[in-house]
Design an enzyme around this catalytic site. Structure first.
Site, PDB file in Angstrom:
ATOM      1  N   LYS A 155      40.148  25.814  72.550  1.00  0.00           N
ATOM      2  CA  LYS A 155      41.047  27.143  72.671  1.00  0.00           C
ATOM      3  C   LYS A 155      40.018  28.280  73.403  1.00  0.00           C
ATOM      4  O   LYS A 155      39.952  28.902  73.987  1.00  0.00           O
ATOM      5  CB  LYS A 155      41.691  27.363  71.609  1.00  0.00           C
ATOM      6  CG  LYS A 155      42.858  26.514  71.347  1.00  0.00           C
ATOM      7  CD  LYS A 155      43.464  26.914  69.887  1.00  0.00           C
ATOM      8  CE  LYS A 155      42.967  27.173  68.696  1.00  0.00           C
ATOM      9  NZ  LYS A 155      42.042  26.215  68.079  1.00  0.00           N
ATOM     10  N   ARG A 168      49.341  31.163  63.285  1.00  0.00           N
ATOM     11  CA  ARG A 168      48.941  29.650  62.687  1.00  0.00           C
ATOM     12  C   ARG A 168      50.129  29.238  61.602  1.00  0.00           C
ATOM     13  O   ARG A 168      49.856  28.268  60.953  1.00  0.00           O
ATOM     14  CB  ARG A 168      47.767  29.993  62.115  1.00  0.00           C
ATOM     15  CG  ARG A 168      46.530  29.241  62.792  1.00  0.00           C
ATOM     16  CD  ARG A 168      45.269  29.855  61.935  1.00  0.00           C
ATOM     17  NE  ARG A 168      44.171  28.741  62.280  1.00  0.00           N
ATOM     18  CZ  ARG A 168      43.065  29.123  63.104  1.00  0.00           C
ATOM     19  NH1 ARG A 168      43.087  30.034  63.832  1.00  0.00           N
ATOM     20  NH2 ARG A 168      42.083  28.073  63.056  1.00  0.00           N
ATOM     21  N   ARG A 195      29.494  21.719  67.517  1.00  0.00           N
ATOM     22  CA  ARG A 195      29.746  22.952  68.069  1.00  0.00           C
ATOM     23  C   ARG A 195      28.702  23.915  67.533  1.00  0.00           C
ATOM     24  O   ARG A 195      28.298  24.045  66.325  1.00  0.00           O
ATOM     25  CB  ARG A 195      31.258  23.494  67.450  1.00  0.00           C
ATOM     26  CG  ARG A 195      31.507  24.946  67.874  1.00  0.00           C
ATOM     27  CD  ARG A 195      32.733  25.284  67.881  1.00  0.00           C
ATOM     28  NE  ARG A 195      33.654  25.289  66.455  1.00  0.00           N
ATOM     29  CZ  ARG A 195      34.468  25.834  66.244  1.00  0.00           C
ATOM     30  NH1 ARG A 195      35.512  26.079  67.300  1.00  0.00           N
ATOM     31  NH2 ARG A 195      35.181  25.847  65.290  1.00  0.00           N
ATOM     32  N   ARG A 217      28.720  27.110  62.556  1.00  0.00           N
ATOM     33  CA  ARG A 217      29.588  27.996  61.716  1.00  0.00           C
ATOM     34  C   ARG A 217      29.412  27.112  60.528  1.00  0.00           C
ATOM     35  O   ARG A 217      29.738  25.782  60.325  1.00  0.00           O
ATOM     36  CB  ARG A 217      31.190  27.863  61.985  1.00  0.00           C
ATOM     37  CG  ARG A 217      31.103  29.256  62.917  1.00  0.00           C
ATOM     38  CD  ARG A 217      32.604  29.322  63.780  1.00  0.00           C
ATOM     39  NE  ARG A 217      33.645  28.645  62.711  1.00  0.00           N
ATOM     40  CZ  ARG A 217      34.892  28.761  63.467  1.00  0.00           C
ATOM     41  NH1 ARG A 217      35.121  28.797  64.610  1.00  0.00           N
ATOM     42  NH2 ARG A 217      35.867  28.510  62.601  1.00  0.00           N
ATOM     43  N   ARG A 243      40.759  21.773  57.233  1.00  0.00           N
ATOM     44  CA  ARG A 243      41.318  22.601  58.506  1.00  0.00           C
ATOM     45  C   ARG A 243      42.448  21.897  59.249  1.00  0.00           C
ATOM     46  O   ARG A 243      43.237  22.219  59.380  1.00  0.00           O
ATOM     47  CB  ARG A 243      40.176  23.264  59.033  1.00  0.00           C
ATOM     48  CG  ARG A 243      39.429  24.432  58.231  1.00  0.00           C
ATOM     49  CD  ARG A 243      37.988  24.737  59.054  1.00  0.00           C
ATOM     50  NE  ARG A 243      38.175  25.327  60.418  1.00  0.00           N
ATOM     51  CZ  ARG A 243      37.279  24.836  61.495  1.00  0.00           C
ATOM     52  NH1 ARG A 243      36.003  24.421  61.083  1.00  0.00           N
ATOM     53  NH2 ARG A 243      37.582  25.490  62.584  1.00  0.00           N
TER      54      ARG A 243
HETATM   55  P1  ADP Z   1      38.807  27.444  64.978  1.00  0.00           P
HETATM   56  O1  ADP Z   1      38.468  28.199  66.330  1.00  0.00           O
HETATM   57  O2  ADP Z   1      37.850  26.234  64.883  1.00  0.00           O
HETATM   58  O3  ADP Z   1      40.283  26.930  65.021  1.00  0.00           O
HETATM   59  P2  ADP Z   1      39.063  29.963  63.856  1.00  0.00           P
HETATM   60  O4  ADP Z   1      37.773  30.821  64.421  1.00  0.00           O
HETATM   61  O5  ADP Z   1      40.352  30.540  64.731  1.00  0.00           O
HETATM   62  O6  ADP Z   1      38.748  28.600  63.842  1.00  0.00           O
HETATM   63  O7  ADP Z   1      39.345  30.415  62.469  1.00  0.00           O
HETATM   64  C1  ADP Z   1      38.255  30.233  61.479  1.00  0.00           C
HETATM   65  C2  ADP Z   1      39.135  30.685  60.303  1.00  0.00           C
HETATM   66  O8  ADP Z   1      39.627  31.982  60.035  1.00  0.00           O
HETATM   67  C3  ADP Z   1      40.327  29.742  59.698  1.00  0.00           C
HETATM   68  O9  ADP Z   1      39.910  28.354  58.919  1.00  0.00           O
HETATM   69  C4  ADP Z   1      41.119  30.684  58.745  1.00  0.00           C
HETATM   70  O10 ADP Z   1      40.554  30.733  57.432  1.00  0.00           O
HETATM   71  C5  ADP Z   1      40.945  31.956  59.268  1.00  0.00           C
HETATM   72  N1  ADP Z   1      41.975  32.313  60.581  1.00  0.00           N
HETATM   73  C6  ADP Z   1      41.716  32.486  61.917  1.00  0.00           C
HETATM   74  N2  ADP Z   1      43.092  32.881  62.275  1.00  0.00           N
HETATM   75  C7  ADP Z   1      43.705  32.976  61.367  1.00  0.00           C
HETATM   76  C8  ADP Z   1      45.027  33.293  61.326  1.00  0.00           C
HETATM   77  N3  ADP Z   1      45.912  33.240  62.426  1.00  0.00           N
HETATM   78  N4  ADP Z   1      45.906  33.024  60.267  1.00  0.00           N
HETATM   79  C9  ADP Z   1      45.207  32.729  58.914  1.00  0.00           C
HETATM   80  N5  ADP Z   1      43.923  32.584  58.998  1.00  0.00           N
HETATM   81  C10 ADP Z   1      43.011  32.623  60.256  1.00  0.00           C
HETATM   82  P1  ADP Z   2      38.792  25.955  69.316  1.00  0.00           P
HETATM   83  O1  ADP Z   2      38.560  27.351  69.914  1.00  0.00           O
HETATM   84  O2  ADP Z   2      40.015  25.407  69.799  1.00  0.00           O
HETATM   85  O3  ADP Z   2      38.393  25.630  67.813  1.00  0.00           O
HETATM   86  P2  ADP Z   2      36.334  25.528  70.849  1.00  0.00           P
HETATM   87  O4  ADP Z   2      36.522  26.126  72.215  1.00  0.00           O
HETATM   88  O5  ADP Z   2      35.457  26.163  70.152  1.00  0.00           O
HETATM   89  O6  ADP Z   2      37.740  25.017  70.215  1.00  0.00           O
HETATM   90  O7  ADP Z   2      35.613  24.144  71.000  1.00  0.00           O
HETATM   91  C1  ADP Z   2      35.270  22.971  70.133  1.00  0.00           C
HETATM   92  C2  ADP Z   2      34.044  22.178  70.629  1.00  0.00           C
HETATM   93  O8  ADP Z   2      34.584  21.335  71.569  1.00  0.00           O
HETATM   94  C3  ADP Z   2      32.914  23.249  71.156  1.00  0.00           C
HETATM   95  O9  ADP Z   2      31.579  22.755  70.773  1.00  0.00           O
HETATM   96  C4  ADP Z   2      33.174  22.923  72.651  1.00  0.00           C
HETATM   97  O10 ADP Z   2      31.975  23.076  73.426  1.00  0.00           O
HETATM   98  C5  ADP Z   2      33.716  21.668  72.766  1.00  0.00           C
HETATM   99  N1  ADP Z   2      34.536  21.469  73.916  1.00  0.00           N
HETATM  100  C6  ADP Z   2      35.586  22.316  74.346  1.00  0.00           C
HETATM  101  N2  ADP Z   2      36.485  21.730  75.225  1.00  0.00           N
HETATM  102  C7  ADP Z   2      35.921  20.620  75.666  1.00  0.00           C
HETATM  103  C8  ADP Z   2      36.108  19.451  76.341  1.00  0.00           C
HETATM  104  N3  ADP Z   2      37.224  19.528  77.117  1.00  0.00           N
HETATM  105  N4  ADP Z   2      35.704  18.591  76.302  1.00  0.00           N
HETATM  106  C9  ADP Z   2      34.463  18.184  75.584  1.00  0.00           C
HETATM  107  N5  ADP Z   2      34.176  19.065  74.534  1.00  0.00           N
HETATM  108  C10 ADP Z   2      34.908  20.273  74.531  1.00  0.00           C
END
Ligand code: ADP
Ligand code: ADP
Length: 213
Positions: free
Chosen positions: A13, A88, A127, A160, A171
């Site tokens: 995302k 979420r 990542r 992270r 998660r």
């Molecule tokens: P990822 O991109 O790997 O999905 P995020 O950066 O979006 O992770 O979120 C990291 C953490 O921040 C989540 O595991 C949660 O603890 C918190 N968080 C983020 N967005 C939300 C949300 N919409 N509701 C509740 N907790 C959230």
């Molecule tokens: P999210 O925000 O949904 O948690 P991220 O955008 O941070 O996910 O992507 C998670 C990991 O996967 C990062 O290390 C990113 O570079 C990698 N990634 C994202 N899109 C792709 C893809 N299409 N193919 C392979 N790796 C990807």
């Protein structure tokens, strides 16, 4: 346009939002980034969120919804935005719909980035994120041009704490239990498009743009 990028942790995302927001000229609003920024500034919100984030749990809905509604009320979000990581839970989705309704607005599109669990684990374990602008990289599939350094602004890359395997498992369970029900919620509203997220980054981007246009 008001767009939601829906998908599990690691689906891509943040990667996609970073380019989509330029294309659509709309801010990329990621609740995880907002919580991490609050934490690095040591605000009460950041400190409250930290204990949940460390365990891979959701921050409570009331705190999260308040923060998000405040963010989307800023002038740069007046014509639309790309939400990443929000909503979420069903309660968050309903709170957003309710708040938009009071301004005669709705969510325009929900784009589900669909990726299998094995691939999510692989992505999260490799990542790296820019400390300055939050752009995600991957050690193998999307490396920066210079190791340890962000292509966009030269910022330092870090891993992270909540990307360690025990927290990742938690998660993904939270996603299944609390977030995946949103797929039915937005399908019923007839605004959800599912995209195969297990393709090259550029191909996923093209599919997302096709779904938006
Ligand atoms: P990822 O991109 O790997 O999905 P995020 O950066 O979006 O992770 O979120 C990291 C953490 O921040 C989540 O595991 C949660 O603890 C918190 N968080 C983020 N967005 C939300 C949300 N919409 N509701 C509740 N907790 C959230
Ligand atoms: P999210 O925000 O949904 O948690 P991220 O955008 O941070 O996910 O992507 C998670 C990991 O996967 C990062 O290390 C990113 O570079 C990698 N990634 C994202 N899109 C792709 C893809 N299409 N193919 C392979 N790796 C990807």
């Amino acid at each position: 346009m008001r767009i939601i990028l829906l998908g599990a942790p690691g689906a891509g995302k943040g990667t996609q939002a970073a380019t989509l927001h330029e294309h659509l000229n709309a801010p990329h609003i990621a609740t995880g980034d907002l919580f991490r920024a609050a934490l690095s500034q040591g605000t009460p919100l950041g400190l409250e969120a930290k204990s949940y984030m460390d365990r891979g749990e959701l921050v409570p809905d009331d705190v999260t919804v308040r923060m998000l509604l405040e963010r989307i009320s800023q002038p740069d979000a007046a014509d639309g935005y790309i939400l990443d990581g929000f909503p979420r839970s069903l309660a968050q989705a309903e709170a957003l719909d309710e708040a938009l309704k009071s301004h005669n607005e709705t969510v325009d599109k929900v784009l589900l980035v669909d990726v299998s669990e094995d691939e999510l684990v692989r992505r999260l374990s490799g990542r790296w994120i820019c400390r300055a602008c939050q752009t995600p990289y991957h050690a193998v599939s999307n490396p920066p041009k210079t190791e340890g350094m962000c292509d966009a602004d030269g910022g330092e890359l870090y891993q992270r704490d909540d990307d360690k395997p025990e927290t990742v498992r938690n998660r993904l369970g939270v996603y299944r239990d609390q977030t995946a029900p949103l797929i039915d919620y937005y399908t019923a509203q007839e605004i959800l498009t599912s995209i195969n997220g297990e393709q090259e980054i550029d191909v996923v981007r093209a599919d997302l743009l096709a779904a938006i246009n």
